[in-house]
Scaffold this motif. Structure first.
Motif, PDB file in Angstrom:
ATOM      1  N   THR A 130       0.711  -1.148  -0.121  1.00 17.80           N
ATOM      2  CA  THR A 130       0.078  -0.155   0.096  1.00 17.80           C
ATOM      3  C   THR A 130       0.711   1.276  -0.009  1.00 17.80           C
ATOM      4  O   THR A 130       0.634   2.352  -0.667  1.00 17.80           O
ATOM      5  CB  THR A 130      -0.942  -0.105   1.246  1.00 17.80           C
ATOM      6  OG1 THR A 130      -1.793  -1.180   1.374  1.00 17.80           O
ATOM      7  CG2 THR A 130      -1.984   1.217   1.118  1.00 17.80           C
ATOM      8  N   VAL A 138      -7.676  -0.120   1.995  1.00 18.07           N
ATOM      9  CA  VAL A 138      -6.405  -0.117   1.253  1.00 18.07           C
ATOM     10  C   VAL A 138      -6.973   1.209   0.163  1.00 18.07           C
ATOM     11  O   VAL A 138      -6.531   2.320  -0.166  1.00 18.07           O
ATOM     12  CB  VAL A 138      -5.848  -0.983   0.186  1.00 18.07           C
ATOM     13  CG1 VAL A 138      -5.294  -0.658  -0.882  1.00 18.07           C
ATOM     14  CG2 VAL A 138      -5.185  -1.995   1.037  1.00 18.07           C
ATOM     15  N   ILE A 196      -5.793  -4.129  -3.949  1.00 22.66           N
ATOM     16  CA  ILE A 196      -4.602  -3.403  -4.585  1.00 22.66           C
ATOM     17  C   ILE A 196      -4.037  -3.279  -5.936  1.00 22.66           C
ATOM     18  O   ILE A 196      -3.929  -2.167  -6.415  1.00 22.66           O
ATOM     19  CB  ILE A 196      -3.288  -3.616  -3.700  1.00 22.66           C
ATOM     20  CG1 ILE A 196      -3.548  -3.535  -2.061  1.00 22.66           C
ATOM     21  CG2 ILE A 196      -1.872  -3.028  -3.928  1.00 22.66           C
ATOM     22  CD1 ILE A 196      -2.424  -3.962  -1.141  1.00 22.66           C
TER      23      ILE A 196
END
Length: 316
Positions: A154, A191, A235
């Protein structure tokens, strides 16, 4: 369950101080929700609970303890619960939103220390971190590894170093609350928030916090590996959507060049032997098709992203 109008009527009259709202995504947490709501009420003005279609008494208990409860008709996921909570907090006119997990792992007594940087305008978002100071000892090793991996990925995607990008104990100021438009329904929303915060220029800080994993092991309904896979997929998806020409267009171009190379090789062999080498021909076709499809997808995503940016700018 009380109506939202009734909740608004009970809000503090003093407009000179910030309205602090606690928000709890909840799913089958009847064993922990009562204590969590009662403890949180000591440090906030309103407690919101989004019951994500629990099959136990989570919603009823939370309501009896004085929380305003929203209920999903079907289980939509952690991110969907957050979206509902954000929406209601905006409607209440919250200045500060505190999110806590419903499984009892967070201590509401730490709310003031997390809220302080937002109230002092030092940060737009504050993350509770299990890896600041000496508090990480309570985190099981397998969870620690997973959290650190996700935090590093991240951080790499958002050009920001995070020690703990997965803790659900967070605080959002008014700018973040009103500016974040969440899309993810699953665990990847944690995220998504950080990537969008970077894009919007929001400041993010981390404050040391502690999690109670003994209680979590009793109540958790989320498989740790499933959780991790969900976040990693989010992600990848968010990064590709952010930079499609780099993460799809470039590999697509490489695949197209490789396919062209195989094609030239096949033609050279054919010129000498007058025979088509099937394996090389199939490889050429496969790489060319994959390359063309990937490049087309990258261009399409880029066009959609640009259009969305234009619409957003026009809206402001």
């Amino acid at each position: 369950m009380s109506s939202l109008t009734k909740v608004k009527d009970q809000l503090p009259v003093d407009k000179t101080r910030a309205l602090v709202v606690a928000a709890i995504p909840a799913f089958n947490v009847e064993r922990t929700i009562a204590k969590l709501v009662l403890e949180a009420q000591k440090f906030v003005d309103v407690v919101l609970v989004c019951d994500d279609c629990s099959t136990d008494l989570t919603a009823e208990i939370a309501s009896r303890m004085g929380a305003y409860v929203m209920r999903h008709d079907r289980n939509l996921g952690y991110g969907a619960a957050l979206k509902t909570l954000f929406s209601v907090a905006r409607e209440l006119g919250a200045d500060v939103l505190v999110t806590l997990d419903g499984d009892g792992q967070h201590n509401p007594r730490e709310i003031p220390s997390l809220v302080e940087p937002v109230l002092e305008n030092k940060a737009d978002i504050v993350l509770g971190s299990r890896f600041l100071g000496s508090k990480e000892s309570g985190v099981p090793r397998y969870r620690r590894w997973g959290i650190r991996l996700i935090s590093r990925l991240t951080g790499a995607a958002s050009d920001h170093k995070f020690l703990d990008a997965q803790c659900g104990f967070r605080v959002y100021g008014r700018k973040a609350l009103n500016g974040l438009d969440l899309v993810e329904n699953g665990m990847g929303s944690s995220v998504e928030i950080l990537l969008k915060a970077k894009k919007q220029g929001l400041t993010v800080a981390e404050v040391s916090t502690k999690c109670e994993y003994k209680e979590l092991e009793k109540t958790s309904t989320q498989n740790a590996f499933g959780h991790g896979a969900d976040v990693l997929m989010s992600i990848a998806r968010l990064v590709i959507e952010e930079r499609p020409l780099l993460f799809l267009g470039l590999p697509g171009m490489i695949s197209l060049l490789v396919g062209t190379g195989f094609g030239i090789w096949m033609l050279q062999i054919y010129a000498v032997t007058h025979q088509i080498t099937t394996n090389i021909a199939l490889a050429a076709i496969a790489f060319v098709l994959i390359g063309m499809f990937t490049i087309f997808t990258a261009i399409t995503l880029y066009a959609i992203s640009r259009q969305a940016q234009k619409n957003g700018n026009n809206g402001h």
